[in-house]
Design a protein around this motif. Structure first.
Motif, PDB file in Angstrom:
ATOM      1  N   ILE A 118       0.858  -1.215  -0.042  1.00 53.68           N
ATOM      2  CA  ILE A 118       0.008  -0.112  -0.063  1.00 53.68           C
ATOM      3  C   ILE A 118       0.790   1.261   0.107  1.00 53.68           C
ATOM      4  O   ILE A 118       0.748   2.378  -0.767  1.00 53.68           O
ATOM      5  CB  ILE A 118      -0.886  -0.051   1.338  1.00 53.68           C
ATOM      6  CG1 ILE A 118      -1.950  -1.194   1.259  1.00 53.68           C
ATOM      7  CG2 ILE A 118      -1.578   1.388   1.172  1.00 53.68           C
ATOM      8  CD1 ILE A 118      -2.743  -1.541   2.408  1.00 53.68           C
ATOM      9  N   SER A 119       2.022   1.176   0.612  1.00 56.18           N
ATOM     10  CA  SER A 119       2.998   2.295   0.823  1.00 56.18           C
ATOM     11  C   SER A 119       3.654   2.408  -0.268  1.00 56.18           C
ATOM     12  O   SER A 119       3.908   3.584  -0.915  1.00 56.18           O
ATOM     13  CB  SER A 119       3.646   2.372   2.317  1.00 56.18           C
ATOM     14  OG  SER A 119       4.247   3.424   2.388  1.00 56.18           O
ATOM     15  N   VAL A 120       4.251   1.352  -1.115  1.00 55.11           N
ATOM     16  CA  VAL A 120       4.597   1.385  -2.250  1.00 55.11           C
ATOM     17  C   VAL A 120       4.014   2.040  -3.362  1.00 55.11           C
ATOM     18  O   VAL A 120       4.640   2.590  -4.123  1.00 55.11           O
ATOM     19  CB  VAL A 120       5.265  -0.066  -2.706  1.00 55.11           C
ATOM     20  CG1 VAL A 120       5.713  -0.046  -3.959  1.00 55.11           C
ATOM     21  CG2 VAL A 120       6.379  -0.646  -1.519  1.00 55.11           C
ATOM     22  N   ALA A 121       2.715   1.755  -3.321  1.00 57.25           N
ATOM     23  CA  ALA A 121       1.892   2.309  -4.119  1.00 57.25           C
ATOM     24  C   ALA A 121       1.834   3.706  -4.331  1.00 57.25           C
ATOM     25  O   ALA A 121       1.888   4.706  -5.153  1.00 57.25           O
ATOM     26  CB  ALA A 121       0.442   1.898  -4.183  1.00 57.25           C
ATOM     27  N   ALA A 122       1.664   4.477  -3.009  1.00 58.77           N
ATOM     28  CA  ALA A 122       1.827   5.893  -2.919  1.00 58.77           C
ATOM     29  C   ALA A 122       3.261   6.566  -3.364  1.00 58.77           C
ATOM     30  O   ALA A 122       3.062   7.526  -3.876  1.00 58.77           O
ATOM     31  CB  ALA A 122       1.597   6.085  -1.487  1.00 58.77           C
ATOM     32  N   ALA A 123       4.209   5.674  -2.887  1.00 55.04           N
ATOM     33  CA  ALA A 123       5.669   5.914  -3.302  1.00 55.04           C
ATOM     34  C   ALA A 123       5.884   5.939  -4.663  1.00 55.04           C
ATOM     35  O   ALA A 123       6.599   6.779  -5.152  1.00 55.04           O
ATOM     36  CB  ALA A 123       6.660   5.020  -2.554  1.00 55.04           C
ATOM     37  N   PHE A 124       5.332   5.161  -5.490  1.00 57.37           N
ATOM     38  CA  PHE A 124       5.318   5.203  -7.066  1.00 57.37           C
ATOM     39  C   PHE A 124       4.630   6.019  -7.656  1.00 57.37           C
ATOM     40  O   PHE A 124       5.204   6.899  -8.590  1.00 57.37           O
ATOM     41  CB  PHE A 124       4.713   3.619  -7.226  1.00 57.37           C
ATOM     42  CG  PHE A 124       5.535   2.452  -7.751  1.00 57.37           C
ATOM     43  CD1 PHE A 124       6.245   2.559  -8.928  1.00 57.37           C
ATOM     44  CD2 PHE A 124       6.112   1.844  -6.697  1.00 57.37           C
ATOM     45  CE1 PHE A 124       6.908   1.607  -9.579  1.00 57.37           C
ATOM     46  CE2 PHE A 124       6.765   0.727  -7.042  1.00 57.37           C
ATOM     47  CZ  PHE A 124       7.443   0.601  -8.292  1.00 57.37           C
TER      48      PHE A 124
END
Length: 458
Positions: free
Chosen positions: A323-329
């Motif tokens: 979920i956090s990786v999606a935001a960082a992407f």
């Protein structure tokens, strides 16, 4: 079968060359004239077949006793250059398909969703094809105390099964062929389905400004520097996590046979939640989405390092990390067009610098990748990491916990503090949008007046 020292040299030189090619490609793109296919699309299409060939040759083992190092170094550098010729114009296309901020944000969300999905697909293809060839770990290596890596590799080569090595070589080439085919397919879909709009990026003049003058203006633009700096720290955090995750699962958590499934959980979670973050940034603003999205990984990163090995907890952490990786992407790429709009308002007479913005953005992404690789390699080397060992010294376990938990948490906090200085909030973004519309209307009105005056003179 190369000595690890030479493999490191190839990777280091390739990354360094890659860092040079990003600004170079940005420079040449800024000098490219418009064609009937657009300004960016020819770069993408003409680089694709050569990139596929060079990618395949990276995984090919030439039947030469000497010169293998030079073979891989040359084709690795060629491949990095050709991927840059694809990635920089591909990223910059966002600015050439619409003037509307909402449409560009939507396009960015679709692009990042499919990019993460492509990462899942590539991981699955490479993992499944190569993973079928079993390479056993070394139970009791006699050479654990050896400091000379070439001696260790020589002994390993002597005991390596020749048939297994041939199967491994074939598996890597098959995987390269499949991924190269997907590369070609996606480039064809892009060519057929996307059209650049020349008017989307220009305000008054069709003539691009000087590259070096534009570079100076871009690098002095405060919002761009602040966005890049915050992005650099958060990217480094997630790349450290990504680069050491397999080793962490294998040696620290003891899930040697499950880490591919855990990685898949992370990437699927990221893919499914990018549409959520697109809605969130539309509803609450991009800066708020950055704080909430990227910081949401912190408690879970701490949890996985503090608690004892537990497969259920690990999967929960994997989903939360996704979920956090999606935001960082998504979010940094979604914020970059707003920075370019702000730049255009401050420099209305300077045009054609979109490629500079995107090329240096891509450069810093690759720079953080290289830094994370260097940090990880040096840290594990100092801790006494043994390649392909079934177990590792306790120092390696502690180092891996630091690399996937403590260090990323500190970097995320530093990145969020830097994002605090980023000046373009929702109110500023709306004002910029209105000002750009007024500027374009004035430009169109001025152009119509000139045409009318010219007609009356004639």
């Amino acid at each position: 079968q190369l000595d690890p020292f030479y493999a490191s040299i190839i990777l280091f030189v390739g990354r360094a060359w890659d860092a040079i090619t990003d600004p170079m490609v940005g420079f040449f793109i800024s000098k490219t004239s418009w064609t009937r296919f657009g300004r960016l699309m020819p770069w993408i299409i003409f680089s694709t077949p050569f990139a596929v060939i060079s990618y395949f040759l990276i995984w090919f083992v030439p039947d030469i006793s000497r010169g293998q190092v030079m073979w891989y170094l040359v084709f690795y550098c060629i491949f990095q250059t050709l991927v840059t010729c694809f990635h920089v114009p591909y990223s910059a296309l966002t600015m050439f398909i619409s003037r509307e901020q909402s449409e560009r944000d939507s396009a960015t969300a679709y692009r990042m969703t499919v990019e993460v999905l492509g990462t899942v697909l590539g991981t699955a293809i490479q993992g499944q094809i190569v993973g079928k060839v079993i390479t056993p770990c070394i139970e009791s290596p006699v050479f654990l105390g050896e400091t000379n890596s070439s001696v260790a590799m020589e002994e390993l080569n002597m005991t390596h099964d020749t048939e297994s090595l041939t199967d491994t070589r074939n598996a890597y080439m098959i995987a390269a062929g499949v991924i190269g085919g997907l590369y070609m397919l996606c480039a064809v879909i892009l060519w057929v389905g996307v059209r650049e709009k020349r008017e989307s990026s220009q305000l008054r003049s069709d003539e691009p400004g000087s590259f070096f003058q534009g570079l100076k203006l871009v690098m002095n633009h405060g919002p761009y520097i602040k966005l890049i700096t915050g992005f650099l720290f958060t990217s480094l955090a997630f790349m450290l996590l990504e680069g050491n995750f397999a080793l962490f699962c294998t040696y620290t958590l003891g899930f040697r046979n499950a880490f591919q499934n855990i990685l898949l959980a992370i990437m699927l979670s990221a893919t499914l939640t990018i549409p959520f973050w697109q809605w969130f940034l539309t509803r609450f603003g991009k800066k708020t989405a950055v704080y909430v999205g990227i910081s949401s990984a912190i408690p879970f990163l701490i949890l996985v390092a503090v608690l004892d090995s537990n497969i259920v907890v690990t999967y929960i952490v994997a989903v939360a990390a996704g979920i956090s990786v999606a935001a960082a992407f998504l979010l940094p790429w979604s914020m970059l067009p707003d920075v370019i709009d702000d730049f255009k308002l401050q420099h209305p007479d300077s045009h054609g610098h979109e490629a500079i913005f995107f090329s240096f953005y891509v450069f810093f992404t690759k720079f953080t990748s290289g830094v994370s690789l260097g940090i990880s390699t040096l840290s594990l080397d100092f801790a006494g990491y043994q390649t392909r060992g079934c177990s590792q010294p306790s120092e390696v376990t502690v180092t891996l916990k630091m690399l996937v938990s403590a260090v990323p948490v500190v970097l995320i906090l530093a990145g969020l503090l830097l994002f605090k200085l980023y000046p373009i909030d929702e109110e500023k973004r709306r004002k910029n949008k209105k000002a750009l519309q007024d500027l374009r209307e004035d430009s169109n009105t001025s152009s119509e007046s000139d045409n009318t005056e010219l007609a009356s003179i004639v």
